[in-house]
Design a protein around this motif. Structure first.
Motif, PDB file in Angstrom:
ATOM      1  N   ARG A 128      -9.282  -1.455   1.907  1.00 65.15           N
ATOM      2  CA  ARG A 128      -9.122  -2.572   0.966  1.00 65.15           C
ATOM      3  C   ARG A 128     -10.297  -2.621  -0.006  1.00 65.15           C
ATOM      4  NH1 ARG A 128      -8.613  -8.502   3.479  1.00 65.15           N
ATOM      5  NH2 ARG A 128     -10.443  -7.709   4.612  1.00 65.15           N
ATOM      6  N   THR A 129      -9.993  -2.862  -1.263  1.00 69.89           N
ATOM      7  CA  THR A 129     -11.009  -3.203  -2.247  1.00 69.89           C
ATOM      8  C   THR A 129     -10.704  -4.601  -2.760  1.00 69.89           C
ATOM      9  OG1 THR A 129     -12.047  -2.581  -4.348  1.00 69.89           O
ATOM     10  CG2 THR A 129      -9.700  -2.045  -4.099  1.00 69.89           C
ATOM     11  N   GLY A 130     -11.705  -5.437  -2.837  1.00 64.76           N
ATOM     12  CA  GLY A 130     -11.473  -6.840  -3.211  1.00 64.76           C
ATOM     13  C   GLY A 130     -12.758  -7.542  -3.607  1.00 64.76           C
ATOM     14  N   ASN A 131     -12.745  -8.858  -3.488  1.00 66.48           N
ATOM     15  CA  ASN A 131     -13.875  -9.693  -3.908  1.00 66.48           C
ATOM     16  C   ASN A 131     -14.085  -9.668  -5.412  1.00 66.48           C
ATOM     17  OD1 ASN A 131     -14.621 -10.908  -1.534  1.00 66.48           O
ATOM     18  ND2 ASN A 131     -16.388  -9.601  -1.145  1.00 66.48           N
ATOM     19  N   ASN A 161      -9.693 -14.740  -6.275  1.00 71.22           N
ATOM     20  CA  ASN A 161     -10.139 -13.398  -5.913  1.00 71.22           C
ATOM     21  C   ASN A 161      -8.952 -12.454  -5.999  1.00 71.22           C
ATOM     22  OD1 ASN A 161     -12.834 -13.782  -5.507  1.00 71.22           O
ATOM     23  ND2 ASN A 161     -12.797 -13.530  -3.283  1.00 71.22           N
ATOM     24  N   GLY A 162      -9.199 -11.229  -6.483  1.00 69.86           N
ATOM     25  CA  GLY A 162      -8.164 -10.213  -6.530  1.00 69.86           C
ATOM     26  C   GLY A 162      -8.530  -9.040  -5.641  1.00 69.86           C
ATOM     27  N   GLY A 163      -7.520  -8.346  -5.102  1.00 74.22           N
ATOM     28  CA  GLY A 163      -7.778  -7.201  -4.237  1.00 74.22           C
ATOM     29  C   GLY A 163      -6.595  -6.262  -4.199  1.00 74.22           C
ATOM     30  N   PHE A 164      -6.817  -5.081  -3.623  1.00 73.49           N
ATOM     31  CA  PHE A 164      -5.772  -4.060  -3.513  1.00 73.49           C
ATOM     32  C   PHE A 164      -5.954  -3.321  -2.196  1.00 73.49           C
ATOM     33  CE2 PHE A 164      -4.089   0.225  -4.236  1.00 73.49           C
ATOM     34  CZ  PHE A 164      -2.817  -0.084  -4.690  1.00 73.49           C
ATOM     35  N   LEU A 165      -4.843  -3.053  -1.481  1.00 75.16           N
ATOM     36  CA  LEU A 165      -4.897  -2.399  -0.177  1.00 75.16           C
ATOM     37  C   LEU A 165      -4.003  -1.164  -0.156  1.00 75.16           C
ATOM     38  CD1 LEU A 165      -4.759  -5.770   0.328  1.00 75.16           C
ATOM     39  CD2 LEU A 165      -5.178  -5.010   2.658  1.00 75.16           C
ATOM     40  N   THR A 166      -4.485  -0.127   0.515  1.00 72.88           N
ATOM     41  CA  THR A 166      -3.695   1.067   0.794  1.00 72.88           C
ATOM     42  C   THR A 166      -3.605   1.216   2.307  1.00 72.88           C
ATOM     43  OG1 THR A 166      -4.519   2.143  -1.216  1.00 72.88           O
ATOM     44  CG2 THR A 166      -3.482   3.542   0.440  1.00 72.88           C
ATOM     45  N   SER A 167      -2.373   1.314   2.848  1.00 74.17           N
ATOM     46  CA  SER A 167      -2.173   1.340   4.296  1.00 74.17           C
ATOM     47  C   SER A 167      -1.365   2.567   4.712  1.00 74.17           C
ATOM     48  CB  SER A 167      -1.446   0.074   4.765  1.00 74.17           C
ATOM     49  OG  SER A 167      -2.211  -1.077   4.505  1.00 74.17           O
ATOM     50  N   PHE A 168      -1.641   3.044   5.932  1.00 73.70           N
ATOM     51  CA  PHE A 168      -0.940   4.191   6.501  1.00 73.70           C
ATOM     52  C   PHE A 168      -0.563   3.873   7.941  1.00 73.70           C
ATOM     53  CE2 PHE A 168      -4.213   5.539   3.548  1.00 73.70           C
ATOM     54  CZ  PHE A 168      -3.512   6.300   2.631  1.00 73.70           C
ATOM     55  N   ARG A 169       0.642   4.275   8.345  1.00 75.64           N
ATOM     56  CA  ARG A 169       1.069   4.175   9.743  1.00 75.64           C
ATOM     57  C   ARG A 169       1.159   5.582  10.315  1.00 75.64           C
ATOM     58  NH1 ARG A 169       5.648   0.334  12.449  1.00 75.64           N
ATOM     59  NH2 ARG A 169       5.491   1.138  14.574  1.00 75.64           N
ATOM     60  N   ILE A 170       0.330   5.858  11.319  1.00 76.81           N
ATOM     61  CA  ILE A 170       0.242   7.185  11.912  1.00 76.81           C
ATOM     62  C   ILE A 170       1.013   7.174  13.229  1.00 76.81           C
ATOM     63  CG2 ILE A 170      -1.339   8.984  12.709  1.00 76.81           C
ATOM     64  CD1 ILE A 170      -3.497   7.548  10.976  1.00 76.81           C
ATOM     65  N   PRO A 171       2.101   7.961  13.356  1.00 76.20           N
ATOM     66  CA  PRO A 171       2.947   7.906  14.560  1.00 76.20           C
ATOM     67  C   PRO A 171       2.258   8.559  15.762  1.00 76.20           C
ATOM     68  CG  PRO A 171       3.717   9.624  13.081  1.00 76.20           C
ATOM     69  CD  PRO A 171       2.610   8.916  12.370  1.00 76.20           C
ATOM     70  N   VAL A 172       1.879   7.729  16.720  1.00 74.41           N
ATOM     71  CA  VAL A 172       1.257   8.202  17.956  1.00 74.41           C
ATOM     72  C   VAL A 172       2.144   7.890  19.154  1.00 74.41           C
ATOM     73  CG1 VAL A 172      -0.757   7.971  19.470  1.00 74.41           C
ATOM     74  CG2 VAL A 172      -1.056   7.965  16.980  1.00 74.41           C
ATOM     75  N   ALA A 221      -3.260  -8.157  -3.511  1.00 78.33           N
ATOM     76  CA  ALA A 221      -3.582  -9.440  -2.883  1.00 78.33           C
ATOM     77  C   ALA A 221      -4.264 -10.352  -3.889  1.00 78.33           C
ATOM     78  CB  ALA A 221      -4.488  -9.238  -1.673  1.00 78.33           C
ATOM     79  N   LEU A 222      -3.872 -11.625  -3.854  1.00 69.68           N
ATOM     80  CA  LEU A 222      -4.471 -12.648  -4.708  1.00 69.68           C
ATOM     81  C   LEU A 222      -4.797 -13.854  -3.844  1.00 69.68           C
ATOM     82  CD1 LEU A 222      -5.169 -13.734  -7.583  1.00 69.68           C
ATOM     83  CD2 LEU A 222      -2.829 -14.638  -7.672  1.00 69.68           C
ATOM     84  N   SER A 223      -6.044 -14.331  -3.922  1.00 68.92           N
ATOM     85  CA  SER A 223      -6.488 -15.479  -3.133  1.00 68.92           C
ATOM     86  C   SER A 223      -6.958 -16.596  -4.048  1.00 68.92           C
ATOM     87  CB  SER A 223      -7.632 -15.081  -2.186  1.00 68.92           C
ATOM     88  OG  SER A 223      -7.206 -14.123  -1.243  1.00 68.92           O
TER      89      SER A 223
END
Length: 387
Positions: A118-121, A130-141, A164-166
């Protein structure tokens, strides 16, 4: 001020029309991400145990002999480790420690991994936003995927992006006053060519069918909205979360419907570094299956079980925060709040002193006026005596 209120109401109306929950990542809230990053050098550990249970009775008149209710327990345990990298970056590793799948393997131990950066603040609007942006990954285990009564797990390497907006009512003490958070993003299940279902074998070792392979990669558009009301040691929270499919999955996928949940919860802050959560999910989306699941066994056709997702789910969690940068165990946000409070107190003191100074100056002006009147009377008396 009126414009942002109207915007929030519109977002709430739209969110009620979409469905599902966000992937496992930093858990300042249950399903919604904030645009504020974790303090640099701080490690936050979040835990969540959620469950749903029901005794399912047989549907119809042709009940088998000696049939007993099917007692279903849907249990999942999650742990999330979030670390503040810098002022504007943090990372989270989520581990689905355990998940009951009611499959021949019975459970995933461990389940899948979730990685979020996540990058934000990035503040604006006089620090109210506040504004932010997230990159997510789901790794199959986990061993099993595509199981009923839980969010769709394709078993492929999944990924997504989230904005994301707060909003903070008090920019100086943001977590001590009402705050709201809104998410909007995209998720790719990336399952094209993946085996989503394998038919079981009978007691004689003969196959009862073939493997079913995904013909496309499903994608969805997801949203979430949360409001937080702090009250001393407690935070009262309410969330709406959901998805709309951009590309629908194949019809041999369990729990692949679009869905929406309303999630009230309470966080108890026992100390600066530890807190406890309790909350619940209540499904707002229709009970009936929106997309027909075909060619695979469906227990809800013969037993009174949810045709897609459970009506409710209970969440409980224990959270802790540790400062790995050395020094006091207090985190940077505590110092920021204390510094902001000191500034507010200093400002109030200056205003008070100014008001006192104004009162003193007014008294001085009154004394000057009295002295001038006295001098005028003395001059008049001197003139009368001279005459």
């Amino acid at each position: 001020m009126k414009s942002w209120i109207v915007t929030v109401l519109l977002i709430m109306i739209v969110t009620l029309q979409v469905m599902a929950q966000l992937p496992n990542s930093s858990r300042e809230l249950m399903h919604t991400q904030t645009a504020s990053t974790i303090d640099a050098g701080q490690l936050q550990i979040f835990s969540d145990m959620n469950f749903y249970t029901k005794a399912g009775n047989f549907i119809g008149s042709g009940q088998p002999v000696n049939f007993q209710s099917v007692n279903y327990w849907l249990v999942a345990g999650n742990a999330v480790f979030s670390y503040g990298i810098s002022e504007h970056f943090d990372a989270s590793l989520g581990i689905r420690v355990y998940q009951d799948t009611h499959s021949p393997n019975e459970y995933n131990l461990p389940g899948d991994l979730f990685l979020t950066v996540r990058t934000g603040n990035y503040s604006f609007g006089r620090r109210h936003f506040n504004g932010g942006f997230l990159t997510s990954f789901r790794i199959p285990v986990g061993k099993d995927h595509n199981y009923p009564f839980a969010e769709y797990a394709s078993g492929a390497f999944e990924y997504g992006f989230l904005g994301a907006l707060s909003f903070f009512a008090d920019p100086y003490l943001p977590h001590r006053a009402f705050n709201m958070h809104f998410n909007m993003g995209f998720w790719n299940h990336n399952e094209s060519g993946k085996v989503l279902y394998t038919y079981q074998y009978d007691g004689y070792g003969h196959s009862m069918g073939d493997e079913l392979v995904a013909t496309k990669s499903s994608k969805d558009f997801r949203m979430a909205l949360a409001g937080v009301i702090p009250a001393g040691l407690f935070d009262f929270r309410l969330e709406l979360s959901g998805i709309l499919y951009i590309t629908e999955p194949d019809n041999f996928v369990y729990s692949a419907e679009e869905w929406a949940y309303l999630s009230p919860s309470i966080r108890f802050r026992a100390a600066d570094w530890v807190s406890m959560d309790i909350g619940a999910d209540f499904r707002l989306s229709p009970k009936d299956r929106q997309q027909t699941t075909a060619n695979i066994p469906d227990i809800s056709k013969s037993v009174d079980m949810p045709p897609n997702y459970p009506d409710w789910k209970i969440h409980m969690g224990l959270n802790a925060a540790f400062n790995l940068s050395g020094g006091s165990s207090k985190v940077r946000s505590d110092y920021v709040r204390e510094e902001a409070k000191e500034k507010v107190d200093l400002f109030e003191k200056v205003v008070t002193e100014q008001e006192k100074a104004k009162e003193v100056q007014q008294e001085v002006d009154n004394l000057k006026k009295v002295r001038e009147e006295a001098e005028k009377e003395i001059e008049e008396l001197k003139k009368e005596l001279e005459d």
